[in-house]
Design a protein around this motif. Structure first.
Motif, PDB file in Angstrom:
ATOM      1  N   GLY A 104       0.808  -1.218   0.000  1.00  0.00           N
ATOM      2  CA  GLY A 104       0.000   0.000   0.000  1.00  0.00           C
ATOM      3  C   GLY A 104       0.838   1.264   0.000  1.00  0.00           C
ATOM      4  N   CYS A 140      -1.626  -3.587   3.128  1.00  0.00           N
ATOM      5  CA  CYS A 140      -1.903  -2.502   4.073  1.00  0.00           C
ATOM      6  C   CYS A 140      -2.360  -3.168   5.360  1.00  0.00           C
ATOM      7  N   CYS A 172      -5.465  -2.019   6.963  1.00  0.00           N
ATOM      8  CA  CYS A 172      -6.687  -2.329   6.205  1.00  0.00           C
ATOM      9  C   CYS A 172      -7.144  -3.762   6.430  1.00  0.00           C
ATOM     10  N   SER A 179      -6.220   4.590   6.352  1.00  0.00           N
ATOM     11  CA  SER A 179      -4.810   4.238   6.511  1.00  0.00           C
ATOM     12  C   SER A 179      -3.929   5.017   5.541  1.00  0.00           C
ATOM     13  N   GLU A 202      -1.694   3.823   4.051  1.00  0.00           N
ATOM     14  CA  GLU A 202      -1.375   2.895   2.965  1.00  0.00           C
ATOM     15  C   GLU A 202      -2.622   2.387   2.249  1.00  0.00           C
ATOM     16  N   GLY A 203      -3.776   2.870   2.651  1.00  0.00           N
ATOM     17  CA  GLY A 203      -5.017   2.378   2.052  1.00  0.00           C
ATOM     18  C   GLY A 203      -5.205   2.917   0.646  1.00  0.00           C
TER      19      GLY A 203
END
Lengths: 75, 368
Positions: free
Chosen positions: B35, B62, B65, B347, B349-350
């Motif tokens: 991510g 992620c 996630c 997130s 990284e989402g």
């Protein structure tokens, strides 16, 4: 979360039995655990993830690979 | 900044993109697992530099996630108990559980702290001997060495008021699950660079061979990512199968053996449930029996509440690469960073957060 930021080790000390250090990252000092990079020395670069240094950056490898890409500019 | 600026050189990126266009003769579908890489790709618009026919699919890498709703609910339950202190990475505070999030638990009086390192959580336990300090230990292989070290250190110091609520995932089993799923369209992978810093590149060889799918380990800066995509496309065009490393300054074939050893000492592999995806065999880490005294699940009576994702949230389809975030009906409407339906919207990284942040103006006609 898996981001790891490059920085330069500026000091090394023992803390609660763990090898810890200060790492200069983008102008600020971050405390990081150096247990996983046992041979690292002050002045070397590492990548820090969630408070842990995970790898001494291979300067030679970095220079060589970058020179290959920079070489494209001259073409 | 050294090791960053030189990898963001726009002219070098442009030249690599030209090479990529020359190398591409057919359409290829590539997944970036991580991510963090998804965010870099969208932030720098790298997907817009790709030749027509090269599709990037965003993967499940992620950890915030894929952490289950049940884990979030358990963390909230712990934080709500008197005499406890729950420490978590900042990303976790806004992840929705089945009713509310950790930030809401804090506003109700729960002692929730965010930390940058698991060792900070350990320090909170030293400084608060009369409190039960629980660290929400979430992550992939990159984060496991730090979390393992915190547990091992607690054991060495006999710090009995410290425990961890573990939500740890492994990348290779997820890649295998994606490749084995019906209707899979992934033809090549960008390997998650910092995961490989710890594990090395060897765990990917059996997957590459079994599914005849090349893997190129990639970094996170534009030059790193685009050069890895170029190498992957070259391998696909030449029908080469194997694992190559385009992030040599930080990844070695054998990984970091010291880190992997501490992970093995503290954790063992288990079947775990991925939020939105379901249980994947041998795809996670749990504490070994020898460290059970630092397992929050054993310390606290947390009940067996069955929890489920919000049905409006299609994070499972996003995480498995079946749809892009902007294909979800809720994206940018009911689901926004200030009121997320699923973790990928909050997130760092989402994929949904990346689309919202970097793509909103060009997405569907709503006002972001």
């Amino acid at each position: 979360m898996c981001l790891a930021i490059p920085g330069k080790v500026t000091s090394i000390e023992k803390e609660n039995g763990l090898r810890m250090g200060l790492v200069a990252i983008n102008g600020s000092m971050t405390r990081a655990c150096l247990e996983y990079v046992p041979d690292i020395e002050v002045g070397q670069y590492t990548i820090v993830h969630a408070g842990f240094a995970l790898k001494v950056i291979d300067e030679e490898e970095a220079r060589e690979s970058l020179e290959i890409w920079k070489g494209l500019l001259g073409e | 900044m050294k090791y960053i600026d030189e990898y963001r050189d726009a002219e070098v990126v442009r030249r690599i993109a030209e090479r990529l266009a020359q190398a591409t003769t057919r359409p290829w579908t590539i997944m970036e697992i991580c991510g963090g890489q998804t965010h870099s790709i969208l932030r720098y618009g790298l997907d817009q530099l790709l030749p027509e026919g090269i599709s990037l699919v965003h993967g499940p890498g992620c950890p915030v996630c894929v952490t289950s709703v049940k884990t979030i609910d358990r963390a909230i339950a712990i934080a709500s108990k008197p005499g406890t202190l729950l420490a978590a990475f900042g990303d976790m505070l806004r992840v929705p559980g089945s009713s509310g999030d950790l930030a809401a638990a804090r506003s109700r009086g729960g002692d929730v702290r965010f930390v940058f390192s698991p060792l900070e959580a350990l320090q909170l336990a030293r400084e608060n001997p009369h409190k039960e300090v629980v660290f929400l230990a979430v992550g992939f292989e990159t984060t496991a060495p730090g979390n393992a070290m915190a547990v091992r250190q607690a054991a060495r110091e006999g710090l009995m008021n410290f425990s961890v609520l573990v939500s740890h995932f492994l990348v290779p089993p997820a890649m295998e699950a994606i490749l084995a799923s019906s209707g899979n369209r992934i033809q090549g992978f960008l390997g998650a660079g910092h995961v490989c810093t710890v594990t090395g590149t060897e765990p990917y060889l059996p997957i590459a061979r079994k599914f005849q799918t090349p893997v190129v380990v990639a970094g996170f800066e534009p030059v790193d990512l685009l050069s890895a995509i170029l190498r992957l496309v070259q391998m696909l065009e030449e029908e080469l199968v194997g694992v190559e490393n385009a992030y040599g300054r930080v990844v070695e074939p054998q990984g970091n053996p010291a880190a992997a050893a501490v992970v093995r000492e503290v954790f063992e592999v288990a079947d775990v449930a991925w939020r939105g995806i379901g249980v994947i065999p041998a795809s996670g880490l749990v504490l070994r029996e020898s460290f059970r005294e630092w397992d929050a699940l054993r310390k606290f009576e947390l009940g067996g509440v069955d929890t489920a994702d919000d049905v409006r949230c299609r994070s499972g389809d996003v995480l498995a690469g079946r749809i892009t975030p902007d294909s979800c009906d809720a994206f940018g409407r009911e689901c926004r960073p200030e009121h997320p339906l699923g973790a990928p919207m909050v997130s760092g990284e989402g994929a949904c957060a990346a689309y919202y942040r970097y793509r909103c103006s060009s997405a569907k006609p709503f006002s972001c």
